[in-house]
Design a protein around this motif. Structure first.
Motif, mmCIF file in Angstrom:
data_model
loop_
_atom_site.group_PDB
_atom_site.id
_atom_site.type_symbol
_atom_site.label_atom_id
_atom_site.label_comp_id
_atom_site.label_asym_id
_atom_site.label_seq_id
_atom_site.Cartn_x
_atom_site.Cartn_y
_atom_site.Cartn_z
ATOM 1 N N VAL A 300 29.262 36.609 41.529
ATOM 2 C CA VAL A 300 29.685 37.862 40.913
ATOM 3 C C VAL A 300 28.613 38.377 39.961
ATOM 4 O O VAL A 300 28.011 37.615 39.205
ATOM 5 C CB VAL A 300 31.020 37.644 40.152
ATOM 6 N N ASP A 518 36.551 53.623 43.943
ATOM 7 C CA ASP A 518 36.644 52.513 44.888
ATOM 8 C C ASP A 518 37.506 52.988 46.043
ATOM 9 O O ASP A 518 38.714 53.170 45.906
ATOM 10 C CB ASP A 518 37.266 51.284 44.201
ATOM 11 N N ASN A 520 38.593 51.554 48.413
ATOM 12 C CA ASN A 520 39.624 50.575 48.755
ATOM 13 C C ASN A 520 40.864 50.731 47.888
ATOM 14 O O ASN A 520 41.917 50.183 48.187
ATOM 15 C CB ASN A 520 39.053 49.162 48.585
ATOM 16 N N TRP A 531 43.631 44.914 50.285
ATOM 17 C CA TRP A 531 43.757 43.798 49.338
ATOM 18 C C TRP A 531 45.161 43.703 48.750
ATOM 19 O O TRP A 531 45.551 42.653 48.236
ATOM 20 C CB TRP A 531 42.725 43.924 48.222
ATOM 21 N N THR A 541 41.877 37.171 44.340
ATOM 22 C CA THR A 541 41.516 38.586 44.273
ATOM 23 C C THR A 541 40.703 38.787 42.996
ATOM 24 O O THR A 541 41.101 38.315 41.935
ATOM 25 C CB THR A 541 42.779 39.463 44.246
ATOM 26 N N THR A 543 37.454 41.356 40.850
ATOM 27 C CA THR A 543 36.644 42.574 40.812
ATOM 28 C C THR A 543 35.212 42.218 40.446
ATOM 29 O O THR A 543 34.950 41.312 39.669
ATOM 30 C CB THR A 543 37.195 43.585 39.787
ATOM 31 N N ASP A 544 34.306 42.972 41.026
ATOM 32 C CA ASP A 544 32.880 42.845 40.727
ATOM 33 C C ASP A 544 32.301 44.244 40.702
ATOM 34 O O ASP A 544 32.368 44.972 41.702
ATOM 35 C CB ASP A 544 32.192 41.981 41.794
ATOM 36 N N GLU A 547 34.641 46.923 41.930
ATOM 37 C CA GLU A 547 35.108 46.878 43.316
ATOM 38 C C GLU A 547 36.033 45.677 43.499
ATOM 39 O O GLU A 547 35.747 44.581 43.029
ATOM 40 C CB GLU A 547 33.921 46.764 44.272
ATOM 41 N N LYS A 549 37.619 42.716 45.485
ATOM 42 C CA LYS A 549 37.246 41.817 46.572
ATOM 43 C C LYS A 549 38.268 40.690 46.664
ATOM 44 O O LYS A 549 39.009 40.433 45.713
ATOM 45 C CB LYS A 549 35.848 41.240 46.335
ATOM 46 N N GLN A 550 38.280 40.011 47.804
ATOM 47 C CA GLN A 550 39.210 38.906 47.991
ATOM 48 C C GLN A 550 38.556 37.783 48.766
ATOM 49 O O GLN A 550 37.593 37.990 49.522
ATOM 50 C CB GLN A 550 40.467 39.356 48.734
ATOM 51 N N ALA A 551 39.092 36.600 48.543
ATOM 52 C CA ALA A 551 38.642 35.429 49.298
ATOM 53 C C ALA A 551 39.851 34.561 49.596
ATOM 54 O O ALA A 551 40.574 34.163 48.684
ATOM 55 C CB ALA A 551 37.609 34.642 48.497
#
Length: 938
Positions: A300, A518, A520, A531, A541, A543-544, A547, A549-551
């Motif tokens: 990040v 964003d 998204n 997301w 979940t 933010t960077d 934005e 993001k998820q993993a």
């Protein structure tokens, strides 16, 4: 930084006072000295206490600002903060010691400042000195975004109406009549010039505009600087006869040495190469969620909020603390705030935090604090507070700093564990809330059990996250069962997208960079961002650079199959007799205290008193702690030497959802919303251990439903809508953790039809949404504005919530009363209950010794709302108890531990009458009540 000696002031300026002694002696603090003292404290705070992460946020809120500019504006504010004391209104105020008042007044008049004709012509209530400071400075050309900080330095910025009380409307308060006006304006300008010169500005026109985040943070810092410089133990008063003003630099050096504030904690980047989990937690094999969070944060660039969704028992706490250390290094914060749902969970995390702190890479011990209403009763915290530090594995890890003691200062400490209320009050219109904002801005914030907060609390959580996002505070949110809608609320709130202005528009700061947005995040009822609807599990979940993001995280590979069945109340006894024939430990979780007490009574008749343990919120603290420790010892994690009983039945309420890490062989539970139901099921087969033959398969039996109708307390607490959807979606078997996201998201997704649109279902849904709207409207009354809707702090706290009611205001609870339970013995003595401290008698005519008073203060319980009832009946109950205490226990009010506490005196049978109710207390069942009219009819 430029410094000039305060003794260079004119005789008129030197005659004015900032502080007067109230001890009957001729001691005072001249205004130039106090202003210079505060400036020196401000310098030390900025250079030695404020972490770089907060400095960066303030700098970004100073137009065209550098770090030097931010420091200069803070020094200016500190040096001029009491400008309003250079007015006739303040100069003529009395402290109550007549000789001192008269001598100071004479000194002012002899210096050439006219006062004699003004003393009787002022309405001081219209121009408190903080407001006068703001108005004087703003009228001289200071930007409003700077001047408002002076108006707020006593804890509450003015509203628009108050700003009308200016020098044109109340000239006598500010400078007297036309004759005296030039003299007073000259001395006022002298203080302004001093502040400008001290901070390196040539004129007020050079002062920069500040965004609202910088205003709040600088306001908090100014309050802190003023409190320190106003402490006569740190900055002694002068004798009135002393001809020379003291050197504020030397005074501040001596005060700072006494304070012994830590330098900001530097987390360091050892986490990049070190074996973090082994070194901090002695974990040889970290779990997937723990490894994933470290790997993600390593990539990040600009961190913000992190939401961790993972099953119970997967090591989220260690993952969060590791993430906090990483984020503290990346964003340069000086501590951690760990927020939990209850006092019990806060008490549980505190020793774990201490252990983690003791293993940090720091040569210095860290200042720690436990913050909730009963923190002073926590033995770990008390032992730490009375000792100088805590020694873990030979390392000095933590200590309690005395300066941060108190409701308003505690959040400023470095490492803090507390209830979620302490976090949510950052969104409450409460005096001195800027200190709470500053304390949180200094830290990484961890929010645990996020699913546990209802719609009312979520309103405050949403607004708190608005502000934390504005301050760029790293936030870590944890939950095992988080609906997608709530995930969206959390992330959108942090990113500043959640507030919904009504008949207003966002006020944009002129120097705020444009947001790229964003794509998204675009959302409507039918097209939610990916997301939000993602059902991967476990899931992170984050933010960077704004934005989202998820993993998805691999699971541990182990899963648990839970069979679901249904029981009516009449069948509970028979089913338990069958299941526990070969022994085993059963948990029964119901939705009301009264229901738990009734079930425990019936089961004790069948299984014996030693077998059945009851646990709920209406036990006295000593009893509840003893029962919780007993359960943890019997049913906690398997350990060498820990003997699990052959047969145990634990009956409890919602406290078993989150407070205790215990393990049941079989579970019976009232129906509740799906996310909470899964939390309860998480106590079933929680640890690997041998099970009785009949209980090898994990089984959960659902109660509280009969012919599609819900038990009254369940419907009242949770509403029928979510119960209907949960009951419809609940399968015959659940595979954990795999099924968690599907079950939770289906129940909470309003757009997903789960059952026929019957009239009863439509009514329940409408009632549910009306209740949510009602809760939001109620919360709005005391919830502060979102930062994106504000240009400055004027009117920010227009509705003030008293300190005493702050915590209650962020929870949607009906008013009740907490009482200390004592008993009257046969001989008429007042004593502890028989099994508490051996039933020791206490002298009711004298203030109890400190140790006895502290033990008494722990013997509290909250009266049921059914007993206290409406506001009118609540007031009557309070008056009844106050009269009882005044008649029998008046001397106890002299004790700091008991001051303001209401005691309820039970008779020899441990009963008492309150209004139309009979109250009783039983060691095994806790507090019970019944209506006297019912007893008479029976």
């Amino acid at each position: 930084m430029i410094r000039i000696n305060s003794s260079l002031f004119s005789p008129q300026a030197r005659s004015l006072w900032a502080k007067k002694s109230r001890n009957g002696d001729l001691l005072w603090l001249p205004l130039p000295v106090h202003l210079s003292d505060t400036a020196e404290v401000a310098i030390k705070l900025w250079r030695r206490w404020v972490p770089d992460g907060v400095k960066r946020r303030i700098i970004s809120g100073v137009r065209y600002g550098t770090e030097e500019d931010a420091e200069r504006i803070f020094i200016f504010l500190a040096t001029v903060h009491d400008l309003g004391k250079a007015t006739p209104a303040f100069a003529t105020k009395e402290c109550g010691y007549r000789e001192l008042d008269e001598q100071i007044l004479e000194r002012i008049i002899l210096s050439g400042l006219p006062l004699e004709t003004l003393r009787g012509n002022m309405d001081r209530s219209r121009t408190p000195h903080a407001l006068a400071s703001q108005i004087l400075l703003q009228s001289a050309g200071c930007p409003a975004s700077v001047a408002v900080i002076l108006g707020a330095h006593h804890g509450k910025p003015p509203d628009i109406r108050m700003l009308e009380y200016d020098a044109d409307r109340y000239p006598q308060n500010y400078h007297g009549d036309t004759t005296s006006k030039p003299v007073w304006q000259t001395v006022q300008q002298e203080f302004v010039d001093y502040a400008l010169y001290r901070s390196g500005y040539a004129s007020l026109s050079e002062l920069p505009e500040l965004d609202v985040a910088a205003q709040v943070l600088l306001s908090g810092l100014l309050v802190m600087a003023d409190w320190i410089s106003s402490d006569s133990n740190l900055f002694p008063y002068m004798r009135l006869a002393d001809p020379v003003l003291p050197d504020s630099k030397k005074r501040a050096d001596a005060a700072w040495a006494k304070l012994e504030f830590n330098l900001p904690w530097e987390a360091g980047n050892h986490w990049m190469s070190g074996d973090l989990y082994k070194e901090r937690f002695k974990l040889e094999s970290p779990r997937p969620i723990q490894l994933a969070i470290k790997q993600l944060l390593n990539q990040v660039q600009t961190p913000g909020i992190v939401v961790i969704e993972a099953p119970m028992g997967e090591g989220k706490t260690e993952a969060a603390l590791a993430a906090a250390e990483i984020l503290a290094d990346m964003t340069k914060r000086r501590g951690v705030f760990f927020a939990l749902p209850t006092q019990a969970t806060s008490d549980g995390i505190f020793p774990r935090m201490l252990d983690w702190i003791s293993h940090l890479d720091s040569e210095d011990p860290q200042s720690v604090r436990l913050v909730h209403g009963k923190a002073h009763h926590n033995e770990t915290f008390r032992n730490l507070a009375y000792a100088s530090n805590i020694d873990v594995d030979g390392e000095i890890g933590a200590y309690v700093h005395e300066w941060f003691t108190g409701r308003k200062r505690a959040i400023l400490d470095d490492f803090v564990a507390g209830t979620i209320d302490q976090l949510l009050m950052a969104a409450l219109k409460q005096k001195h809330v800027m200190l709470r904002h500053l304390g949180l801005a200094n830290k990484v914030v961890i929010i645990d059990e996020c699913h546990a907060y209802d719609a009312y609390m979520n309103c405050y959580l949403e607004r708190t996250l608005n502000w934390l996002g504005m301050y760029e505070v790293p936030v870590i949110v944890m939950s095992a069962t988080l609906p997608g809608e709530k995930r969206q609320m959390i992330v959108d709130a942090y990113c500043g997208r959640s507030f919904r202005p009504v008949n207003s528009r966002k006020v944009k700061n002129p120097f705020e960079p444009a947001s790229n947005g964003d794509a998204n995040s675009v959302r409507d009822a039918d097209h939610k961002p990916k997301w939000v609807v993602n059902r991967s599990y476990p899931l992170i979940t984050y933010t960077d650079r704004g934005e989202v993001k998820q993993a998805a995280v691999p699971s541990t590979g182990s899963s648990k199959l839970v069979q679901i069945g249904y029981l009516e109340d009449e069948a509970i006894m028979e089913k338990l007799t069958e299941l526990l024939d070969d022994g085993g430990c059963a948990g029964i979780i119901v939705n009301s205290v009264k229901r738990s007490q009734a079930i425990a009574r019936l089961l004790r008749q069948a299984f014996g008193e030693e077998t059945v343990q009851l646990i709920h919120s209406r036990f006295l603290t000593p009893d509840r702690i003893a029962y919780e420790q007993k359960l943890l010892k019997e049913l906690g994690k398997p350990q060498a030497g820990r003997m699990r009983p052959d047969c145990r039945i634990v009956v409890g309420t919602q406290v078993l959802e989150q407070s205790l890490d215990i393990d049941f062989d079989v579970l019976i539970t009232d129906l509740c919303p799906m996310d909470l139901l899964l939390q309860r099921i998480g106590r079933l087969h929680r640890h690997e251990r041998p099970r009785p033959l009949r209980l090898l398969t994990a089984m959960c039996w659902v109660t509280g439903v009969r012919d599609g109708k819900f038990e009254d307390a369940s419907a009242a607490i949770y509403g029928e809508y979510l119960l209907m959807r949960t009951l419809t979606r609940l399968p015959a078997q659940i595979r954990l953790p795999e099924d968690i996201p599907e079950l939770v998201q289906d129940v909470y997704d309003d757009n997903r039809p789960l059952m026929p649109e019957t009239e009863a279902y439509r009514q329940a849904r409408n009632k549910h949404h009306q209740l949510l709207e009602h809760k939001r409207n109620r919360a709005e009354a005391f919830r502060m504005q979102a930062p994106g809707l504000m240009k400055d702090m004027i009117g920010w706290l227009d509705t003030d919530v008293s300190d005493q009611h702050g915590e209650a205001s962020v929870r949607d609870t009906e008013d009740s009363i907490e009482v200390v339970l004592v008993r009257r013995t046969a001989s008429g003595q007042i004593a502890f209950l028989p099994w508490i401290h051996d039933g020791m008698a206490i002298d009711r005519y004298r203030e109890p010794p400190e140790d006895t008073a502290r033990k008494l203060a722990r013997c509290t319980v909250r009266l049921p709302v059914a007993v206290t009832g409406s506001h009118r009946r609540l007031d009557e109950t309070i008056r009844q108890l106050e009269l009882l205490n005044m008649e029998h226990l008046a001397a106890w009010q002299q004790s700091p531990w008991l001051k303001g506490q209401l005691c309820l005196i039970l008779d020899e049978q441990l009963t008492a009458e309150i209004g139309n109710y009979r109250i009783s207390y039983h060691k095994d069942y806790g507090l019970e009540y019944s209506a006297k009219e019912v007893e008479q009819r029976e």
